[in-house]
Design a protein around this motif. Structure first.
Motif, mmCIF file in Angstrom:
data_model
loop_
_atom_site.group_PDB
_atom_site.id
_atom_site.type_symbol
_atom_site.label_atom_id
_atom_site.label_comp_id
_atom_site.label_asym_id
_atom_site.label_seq_id
_atom_site.Cartn_x
_atom_site.Cartn_y
_atom_site.Cartn_z
ATOM 1 N N ILE A 113 10.123 85.945 69.059
ATOM 2 C CA ILE A 113 10.259 86.115 70.513
ATOM 3 C C ILE A 113 11.699 86.396 70.915
ATOM 4 O O ILE A 113 11.992 86.498 72.095
ATOM 5 C CB ILE A 113 9.691 84.901 71.281
ATOM 6 C CG1 ILE A 113 10.328 83.586 70.809
ATOM 7 C CG2 ILE A 113 8.176 84.836 71.155
ATOM 8 C CD1 ILE A 113 9.920 82.370 71.625
ATOM 9 N N ASP A 114 12.612 86.506 69.943
ATOM 10 C CA ASP A 114 13.923 87.044 70.302
ATOM 11 C C ASP A 114 13.947 88.509 69.868
ATOM 12 O O ASP A 114 13.082 88.955 69.140
ATOM 13 C CB ASP A 114 15.102 86.242 69.728
ATOM 14 C CG ASP A 114 14.957 85.821 68.282
ATOM 15 O OD1 ASP A 114 15.753 85.020 67.802
ATOM 16 O OD2 ASP A 114 14.009 86.299 67.619
ATOM 17 N N GLY A 115 14.928 89.218 70.335
ATOM 18 C CA GLY A 115 14.982 90.617 69.926
ATOM 19 C C GLY A 115 14.675 91.557 71.055
ATOM 20 O O GLY A 115 14.361 91.122 72.165
ATOM 21 N N THR A 160 21.007 87.963 70.252
ATOM 22 C CA THR A 160 22.226 87.463 69.617
ATOM 23 C C THR A 160 22.290 85.953 69.841
ATOM 24 O O THR A 160 21.638 85.429 70.754
ATOM 25 C CB THR A 160 23.500 88.079 70.241
ATOM 26 O OG1 THR A 160 23.631 87.582 71.579
ATOM 27 C CG2 THR A 160 23.458 89.594 70.250
ATOM 28 N N ILE A 161 23.103 85.280 69.048
ATOM 29 C CA ILE A 161 23.265 83.831 69.227
ATOM 30 C C ILE A 161 23.814 83.526 70.615
ATOM 31 O O ILE A 161 23.432 82.539 71.242
ATOM 32 C CB ILE A 161 24.162 83.250 68.107
ATOM 33 C CG1 ILE A 161 23.348 83.187 66.812
ATOM 34 C CG2 ILE A 161 24.702 81.869 68.485
ATOM 35 C CD1 ILE A 161 24.049 82.576 65.648
ATOM 36 N N ARG A 162 24.685 84.399 71.132
ATOM 37 C CA ARG A 162 25.241 84.150 72.473
ATOM 38 C C ARG A 162 24.149 84.169 73.534
ATOM 39 O O ARG A 162 24.223 83.460 74.533
ATOM 40 C CB ARG A 162 26.311 85.204 72.803
ATOM 41 C CG ARG A 162 27.675 84.871 72.205
ATOM 42 C CD ARG A 162 28.573 86.069 72.236
ATOM 43 N NE ARG A 162 28.067 87.096 71.340
ATOM 44 C CZ ARG A 162 28.193 88.404 71.542
ATOM 45 N NH1 ARG A 162 28.787 88.867 72.609
ATOM 46 N NH2 ARG A 162 27.719 89.248 70.663
ATOM 47 N N GLU A 163 23.126 84.984 73.337
ATOM 48 C CA GLU A 163 22.044 85.080 74.338
ATOM 49 C C GLU A 163 20.903 84.100 74.080
ATOM 50 O O GLU A 163 20.040 83.910 74.935
ATOM 51 C CB GLU A 163 21.454 86.490 74.312
ATOM 52 C CG GLU A 163 22.408 87.569 74.752
ATOM 53 C CD GLU A 163 21.922 88.948 74.343
ATOM 54 O OE1 GLU A 163 22.084 89.880 75.138
ATOM 55 O OE2 GLU A 163 21.373 89.101 73.231
ATOM 56 N N ALA A 197 14.085 88.756 56.599
ATOM 57 C CA ALA A 197 14.971 88.336 57.700
ATOM 58 C C ALA A 197 15.520 86.929 57.475
ATOM 59 O O ALA A 197 16.530 86.563 58.061
ATOM 60 C CB ALA A 197 14.223 88.392 59.026
ATOM 61 N N GLY A 198 14.858 86.138 56.624
ATOM 62 C CA GLY A 198 15.300 84.771 56.372
ATOM 63 C C GLY A 198 16.141 84.628 55.123
ATOM 64 O O GLY A 198 16.554 83.511 54.780
ATOM 65 N N PHE A 226 17.965 88.730 66.020
ATOM 66 C CA PHE A 226 16.789 87.863 65.864
ATOM 67 C C PHE A 226 17.153 86.479 65.320
ATOM 68 O O PHE A 226 16.566 86.014 64.335
ATOM 69 C CB PHE A 226 15.751 88.525 64.942
ATOM 70 C CG PHE A 226 15.332 89.886 65.380
ATOM 71 C CD1 PHE A 226 14.313 90.038 66.319
ATOM 72 C CD2 PHE A 226 15.944 91.018 64.869
ATOM 73 C CE1 PHE A 226 13.923 91.309 66.734
ATOM 74 C CE2 PHE A 226 15.562 92.281 65.289
ATOM 75 C CZ PHE A 226 14.553 92.432 66.224
ATOM 76 N N PRO A 227 18.151 85.799 65.931
ATOM 77 C CA PRO A 227 18.623 84.551 65.313
ATOM 78 C C PRO A 227 17.561 83.465 65.182
ATOM 79 O O PRO A 227 17.514 82.781 64.151
ATOM 80 C CB PRO A 227 19.773 84.106 66.231
ATOM 81 C CG PRO A 227 19.567 84.852 67.509
ATOM 82 C CD PRO A 227 18.912 86.137 67.148
ATOM 83 N N ALA A 228 16.734 83.288 66.207
ATOM 84 C CA ALA A 228 15.735 82.209 66.116
ATOM 85 C C ALA A 228 14.745 82.514 64.988
ATOM 86 O O ALA A 228 14.411 81.647 64.172
ATOM 87 C CB ALA A 228 14.997 82.056 67.443
ATOM 88 N N TYR A 229 14.292 83.755 64.943
ATOM 89 C CA TYR A 229 13.323 84.151 63.906
ATOM 90 C C TYR A 229 13.940 84.031 62.519
ATOM 91 O O TYR A 229 13.337 83.472 61.599
ATOM 92 C CB TYR A 229 12.866 85.580 64.188
ATOM 93 C CG TYR A 229 11.842 86.118 63.207
ATOM 94 C CD1 TYR A 229 10.510 85.698 63.269
ATOM 95 C CD2 TYR A 229 12.199 87.056 62.244
ATOM 96 C CE1 TYR A 229 9.570 86.199 62.379
ATOM 97 C CE2 TYR A 229 11.258 87.560 61.357
ATOM 98 C CZ TYR A 229 9.948 87.132 61.430
ATOM 99 O OH TYR A 229 9.013 87.632 60.539
ATOM 100 N N ARG A 230 15.169 84.550 62.368
ATOM 101 C CA ARG A 230 15.819 84.505 61.041
ATOM 102 C C ARG A 230 15.969 83.082 60.537
ATOM 103 O O ARG A 230 15.650 82.774 59.382
ATOM 104 C CB ARG A 230 17.217 85.135 61.116
ATOM 105 C CG ARG A 230 17.230 86.632 61.141
ATOM 106 C CD ARG A 230 18.678 87.122 61.066
ATOM 107 N NE ARG A 230 18.746 88.541 61.336
ATOM 108 C CZ ARG A 230 18.422 89.501 60.469
ATOM 109 N NH1 ARG A 230 17.996 89.187 59.255
ATOM 110 N NH2 ARG A 230 18.508 90.763 60.806
#
Ligand SMILES: NC(=O)c1ccc[n+]([C@@H]2O[C@H](COP(=O)([O-])OP(=O)(O)OC[C@H]3O[C@@H](n4cnc5c(N)ncnc54)[C@H](OP(=O)(O)O)[C@@H]3O)[C@@H](O)[C@H]2O)c1
Length: 243
Positions: free
Chosen positions: A96-98, A105-108, A151-152, A161-165
């Motif tokens: 759900i990020d991206g 991004t981590i900032r967002e 991605a992981g 995609f920080p949350a997904y990764r």
């Protein structure tokens, strides 16, 4: 439903569409008794009909992986009705990020996106492993497949995609830890992770090079490994990937 005593039972989460549908189809086509995990009763009816159209008699089970706390009781209820689960494929996941989502991004990245991603992609597989692994060890047989992603991979980590990764890195770690526990029990129980590659599904989008059939192949291989097969690895196209 009456079935042969030696017939294996497999649970696939998120089996109503995408790669999960295809993993479920290929396992059911091999004669495995297939419990198709879906989010709701309505999706259970639709899944029964979709597999039925392919001549496959599967059993849909409602398993909402966004509610990880409910999973132990739901699984106990499912095993009470259908017998022990020999094979579990943790396939359901969200990204759900991206682009088009909430953060790339981590900032967002918001805490909410991070938590929701972890609930489905990490807590749910952990609850499924924790609930099913003891029975598999007691019975002396089990296969758990965690559908992960390149991605992981920590060895090839990049931005986006920080949350997904991070959720898939955690799923990989969970795989290695659970596999070491299975190994210590010295039973025919194997826990592996796989990357399906980039696959044409709702998540992968229409430009992905692989079909769901290709994406499902390694997961099906890991779900049906012989006792001589690997434990505690990360695979794509049936070949080892670095973590
Ligand atoms: N496609 C790719 O290129 C790709 C690449 C690398 C890894 N993967 C991994 O492969 C797996 C399958 O991906 P996909 O491309 O098939 O994804 P998808 O097309 O988005 O399908 C996701 C599946 O997970 C289910 N799901 C999500 N949240 C759920 C919940 N709370 N309860 C029950 N089911 C839930 C969905 O059910 P609903 O219909 O109810 O939403 C759907 O069946 C995932 O683990 C993904 O991370 C995919």
């Amino acid at each position: 439903m009456a079935r042969a005593l030696d017939r294996k039972t497999a649970l696939v989460t998120g089996a109503n569409r995408g790669i999960g549908f295809e993993i479920a189809r290929q396992l059911a086509a091999r004669g495995i008794f297939l419990l198709a995990g879906v989010r709701s009763e309505a999706k259970a009816h639709a899944a029964k009909a979709a597999f039925g159209k392919l001549g496959l008699d599967i059993e849909p089970v409602v398993l909402d992986v966004a509610d990880a706390k409910s999973i132990p009781n739901v699984l106990r209820d499912i095993e009470g009705r259908h017998g022990p689960i020999d094979i579990a494929v943790n396939n359901a996941a969200i990204m759900i990020d991206g682009p088009g989502g909430f953060s790339s991004t981590i900032r967002e990245l918001t805490d909410d996106t991070f938590r929701r991603t972890w609930e489905t992609n990490v807590f749910a597989p952990m609850a499924i492993i924790r609930t099913l692994l003891p029975g598999m060890i007691d019975r002396g047989y089990g296969r758990i497949v965690n559908v992960s992603s390149r991605a992981g991979q920590l060895s090839g980590m990049s931005a986006g995609f920080p949350a997904y990764r991070v959720s898939k890195s955690a799923l990989n770690a969970l795989t290695a830890i659970a596999a070491a526990e299975a190994d210590a029990a010295k039973k025919d129980v194997k826990i592996n992770a796989c990357s399906p590659g980039w696959v044409r599904t709702d998540m992968g989008g229409p430009d992905a090079p692989r079909s769901p059939e290709q994406g499902a192949e390694t997961a099906v291989w890991l779900a049906t490994l012989p006792s001589s097969g690997p434990n505690g690895g990360f695979f794509e196209d049936k070949k080892v990937l670095s973590w």
